[in-house]
Design a protein around this motif. Structure first.
Motif, mmCIF file in Angstrom:
data_model
loop_
_atom_site.group_PDB
_atom_site.id
_atom_site.type_symbol
_atom_site.label_atom_id
_atom_site.label_comp_id
_atom_site.label_asym_id
_atom_site.label_seq_id
_atom_site.Cartn_x
_atom_site.Cartn_y
_atom_site.Cartn_z
ATOM 1 N N SER A 552 0.859 -1.180 0.000
ATOM 2 C CA SER A 552 0.000 0.000 0.000
ATOM 3 C C SER A 552 0.896 1.231 0.000
ATOM 4 N N PRO A 553 0.342 2.432 -0.245
ATOM 5 C CA PRO A 553 1.143 3.656 -0.117
ATOM 6 C C PRO A 553 1.755 3.812 1.275
ATOM 7 N N ASP A 554 1.037 3.359 2.334
ATOM 8 C CA ASP A 554 1.586 3.449 3.694
ATOM 9 C C ASP A 554 2.862 2.636 3.839
ATOM 10 N N LEU A 555 2.972 1.503 3.113
ATOM 11 C CA LEU A 555 4.198 0.715 3.171
ATOM 12 C C LEU A 555 5.360 1.524 2.597
ATOM 13 N N ILE A 556 5.160 2.222 1.476
ATOM 14 C CA ILE A 556 6.222 3.037 0.875
ATOM 15 C C ILE A 556 6.638 4.151 1.833
ATOM 16 N N ALA A 557 5.648 4.849 2.399
ATOM 17 C CA ALA A 557 5.960 5.946 3.325
ATOM 18 C C ALA A 557 6.693 5.434 4.564
ATOM 19 N N THR A 558 6.308 4.242 5.034
ATOM 20 C CA THR A 558 6.948 3.661 6.214
ATOM 21 C C THR A 558 8.423 3.358 5.949
ATOM 22 N N LEU A 559 8.721 2.717 4.822
ATOM 23 C CA LEU A 559 10.113 2.370 4.502
ATOM 24 C C LEU A 559 10.964 3.633 4.343
ATOM 25 N N LEU A 560 10.417 4.650 3.662
ATOM 26 C CA LEU A 560 11.168 5.904 3.514
ATOM 27 C C LEU A 560 11.384 6.581 4.861
ATOM 28 N N GLY A 561 10.350 6.563 5.727
ATOM 29 C CA GLY A 561 10.475 7.198 7.038
ATOM 30 C C GLY A 561 11.547 6.532 7.894
ATOM 31 N N ILE A 562 11.621 5.216 7.839
ATOM 32 C CA ILE A 562 12.652 4.499 8.612
ATOM 33 C C ILE A 562 14.038 4.867 8.104
ATOM 34 N N LEU A 563 14.219 4.909 6.782
ATOM 35 C CA LEU A 563 15.525 5.275 6.225
ATOM 36 C C LEU A 563 15.882 6.709 6.551
ATOM 37 N N LYS A 564 14.912 7.612 6.502
ATOM 38 C CA LYS A 564 15.163 9.008 6.839
ATOM 39 C C LYS A 564 15.577 9.160 8.305
ATOM 40 N N ALA A 565 15.068 8.283 9.186
ATOM 41 C CA ALA A 565 15.441 8.324 10.603
ATOM 42 C C ALA A 565 16.851 7.800 10.830
ATOM 43 N N GLY A 566 17.449 7.193 9.793
ATOM 44 C CA GLY A 566 18.781 6.621 9.919
ATOM 45 C C GLY A 566 18.765 5.157 10.284
ATOM 46 N N ALA A 567 17.567 4.586 10.443
ATOM 47 C CA ALA A 567 17.442 3.189 10.869
ATOM 48 C C ALA A 567 17.412 2.264 9.654
ATOM 49 N N ALA A 568 17.259 0.968 9.926
ATOM 50 C CA ALA A 568 17.126 -0.051 8.884
ATOM 51 C C ALA A 568 15.853 -0.838 9.162
ATOM 52 N N PHE A 569 15.236 -1.388 8.115
ATOM 53 C CA PHE A 569 13.968 -2.099 8.309
ATOM 54 C C PHE A 569 14.135 -3.602 8.139
ATOM 55 N N VAL A 570 13.250 -4.346 8.837
ATOM 56 C CA VAL A 570 13.173 -5.800 8.732
ATOM 57 C C VAL A 570 11.793 -6.136 8.157
ATOM 58 N N PRO A 571 11.692 -6.522 6.877
ATOM 59 C CA PRO A 571 10.374 -6.811 6.298
ATOM 60 C C PRO A 571 9.820 -8.128 6.811
ATOM 61 N N LEU A 572 8.542 -8.103 7.226
ATOM 62 C CA LEU A 572 7.838 -9.295 7.688
ATOM 63 C C LEU A 572 6.651 -9.529 6.760
ATOM 64 N N ASP A 573 6.607 -10.682 6.116
ATOM 65 C CA ASP A 573 5.496 -11.004 5.221
ATOM 66 C C ASP A 573 4.259 -11.318 6.064
ATOM 67 N N PRO A 574 3.160 -10.567 5.907
ATOM 68 C CA PRO A 574 1.958 -10.831 6.717
ATOM 69 C C PRO A 574 1.397 -12.234 6.534
#
Length: 636
Positions: A552-574
């Protein structure tokens, strides 16, 4: 499916077994006549979607010469008198149960459309043929055969015969062609037609079929199919359009060919494995589907004549049965290894073909979904030269040739029909226009033909080694898309590149989802609010934040927000099991999980979480100062 050495031997054995259970003519006054299982399903579909043209069977011919319309009507009336099924109606009784009602023979009136005076007669003829080939029948009223003649000149006509599938099938078309030839010749000559007496009628088969589907033999068939189709899953083809809740039935076709040398190489490969061309082509089709779907478990339907008893071979009627051929393509087998799997599947299915598909669906009771055909969504058909379906239509004193009518209908998501000819294989891909654009199916046709050539040259190659891309696609991927002439900013991060795009073109659409459109400015602002919130919550460079969201668009915004915070993301398949998600969160030592309300129950209760649909931060929308560089961790 044409009979070849493998299938012919098996069907011969089945006919021998059938001699002990011959069908006999029944008493028409003994009580209501039931529908066969196949008829009952078509009757139900007709009630579900009235006036649908999907189950009409039109045959169009160009007839050159002196066509005697009166003799044609007499011949067709003789056909109706000879075959009870053509004078059968299908009303329901007071309980809603349909029954067969056989009426007295009736005179077939041939409708003549005289276009001799029209300047654009050919174009107008096509319009008339399409209209009449899709005009519905009333199953309650019966008279499910009609004839139209379009007259272009005194010696040039189109003949259209239309029947409902509930009283006919492909094999029946061959019988109609043969018997109509004799009945028409007799009518023209003013003599009696010479046709052998029929031992039974279709209604006798329907009664016999209902009586036979009890006892240990039926249970043997059911046990086989229960095991064979256990946990069968729908084929998730990538479509151009979202699947509608109820298909419109609209369809189109793409025609292509496989050269003679490729077809012969495939036949030779199959013969070397004790298999048939049908099995080789089915294997190819399943490989194409597997690559499109990224699934290893592929179920495809195929029709089979359903006439393994001698007394049914000369009857017009709906005998055809559908077999579900399910193949496991896992383990990256060679094509010859896959062919062996398909052969075992096909021969097992032929040995248990007496169980009607409708009875199988009733037994397995798959989840009802009006948007999909039960148990399979794609069909494969091979028509061999000399088969009953291919017998020529001939009328005394004329020259006839078949004419294709574009009816614009499709019964399944995809149907691949291959016809053997002297030049190789002529193939037709029929598809639902609700789901696919024509360009997509044209590309699939190219993939099938390319894969066929690849297998023909290297049948012992593993499936992963076989080429499916056309020459144009290979050039596009390997050359055109790699013609980079400018330097790429290797030190840039993805979120900084997004910020640069916002500065240059903020109102350009960045994400489209359903009827939603988010601009680069929209998605950047939303990501910035999340980034500021994460930093304020103690998230720092290289901190791991888990993400459990649907696309969804929220997934895109979430990934960008985490990167902008300097963090890294761990994707979990629902779709992962809850235990698997818990293990991944704990093993990664994630500081937070970002998810949604409908997915939160799948997460461990001890982990902090942020719900994108109810808890999205409302802080600053400015770009945060960068903490991460191109060398920092992006995701795990």
């Amino acid at each position: 499916m044409g009979e070849n050495s493998v299938e012919a031997r098996l069907l011969s054995r089945m006919r021998q077994r059938a001699e002990a259970a011959r069908i006999v003519r029944g008493d028409r006054e003994a009580g209501p006549l039931p529908l066969s299982f196949a008829q009952h399903r078509l009757w139900f579909l007709d009630r579900l979607t009235p006036d649908s043209p999907e189950y009409l069977v039109p045959t169009a011919l160009r007839v050159r010469g002196a066509l005697d319309v009166t003799a044609l009507g007499t011949a067709l009336s003789g056909l109706v008198a000879r075959h009870e099924v053509l004078r059968t109606s299908f009303p329901a009784d007071d309980s809603g149960t349909p029954r067969q009602v056989i009426t007295a023979p009736w005179q077939v009136e041939v409708t003549v459309h005289d276009l001799r005076a029209e300047a654009d007669a050919e174009t107008r003829a096509g319009e008339v043929l399409r209209a009449e080939a899709t005009r519905p029948f009333d199953l309650d009223a019966g008279r499910l055969l009609r004839a139209d003649v379009v007259r272009l000149a005194d010696d040039d006509h189109f003949l259209l015969l239309t029947v409902h599938h509930i009283v006919s099938d492909g094999w029946s078309s061959g019988i109609m062609a043969r018997e109509l030839r004799e009945l028409y010749a007799a009518a023209v000559a003013g003599r009696e037609a010479s046709l052998p007496e029929l031992p039974i009628q279709y209604a006798d088969f329907a009664v016999w079929q209902r009586e036979q589907l009890t006892g240990p033999e039926t249970e043997r068939h059911l046990a086989y199919w229960r095991e064979r189709l256990a946990r069968v899953t729908p084929l998730e083809l990538p479509t151009d359009h979202q699947r509608p809740a109820r298909p419109s039935g609209g369809g189109d076709v793409v025609t292509f060919s496989v050269p003679q040398e490729v077809a012969e190489a495939l036949r030779s490969t199959a013969s070397g494995q004790g298999a048939s061309l049908f099995m080789a082509l089915l294997s190819l089709f399943q490989v194409v589907l597997a690559r499109y779907c990224r699934q290893d478990d592929i179920a495809v339907g195929t029709p089979i004549a359903g006439r393994n008893r001698a007394e049914t071979e000369d009857l017009i009627g709906f005998f055809v049965n559908t077999l579900v051929l399910r193949t496991d393509l896992s383990g990256d087998p060679t094509f010859t290894e896959l062919l062996a799997r398909v052969k075992d599947t096909a021969l097992g299915a032929y040995d248990h073909q007496d169980l009607p598909f409708e009875r199988l669906v009733e037994e397995l009771a798959p989840d009802r979904d009006l948007s999909r055909h039960p148990l399979f969504q794609t069909m494969f058909v091979l028509q061999a030269p000399g088969s009953a379906e291919g017998r020529a239509w001939e009328l005394e004193g004329t020259r006839t040739e078949p004419v294709e009518i574009e009816r614009g209908v499709a019964k399944f998501d995809l149907t691949l029909t291959a016809v053997e000819s002297a030049d190789g294989l002529r193939a037709v891909l029929e598809y639902r226009t609700d789901l696919f654009e024509r360009a997509t199916i044209e590309r699939m046709a190219g993939h099938f033909a390319t894969l066929a050539a690849s297998v023909a040259s290297a049948p012992r190659a593993r499936l992963s080694e076989l080429n499916m891309l056309t020459e144009g696609e290979r050039r596009e991927i390997l050359v055109d898309w790699n013609g980079v002439t400018g330097p790429y900013p290797d030190a840039a991060t993805i979120h900084r590149l997004i910020e640069d795009r916002v500065a240059s073109d903020p109102d350009a659409v960045a994400v489209a989802y359903g009827d939603q459109e988010w601009t680069y400015a929209d998605i950047n602002a939303r990501a910035n609010r999340l980034a500021h919130h994460l930093r304020g919550s103690g998230i720092t460079a290289d901190t791991l934040v888990a993400v459990c969201l649907d696309r969804s668009p929220d997934l895109i915004a979430t990934l960008l927000g985490i990167l902008k915070a300097g963090a890294a993301f761990v994707p979990l398949d629902p779709d992962y099991p809850a235990d698997r998600i818990t293990y991944m969160v704990e093993d990664a030592s994630a500081a937070l999980v970002i998810t949604s309300t409908d997915l939160a129950h799948r997460l461990p209760g001890t982990i902090d979480r942020l719900l994108v649909d109810t808890q999205w931060p409302t802080g600053p929308e400015t770009d945060p100062e960068p903490l991460a560089s191109a060398d920092d961790l992006a995701y795990v």
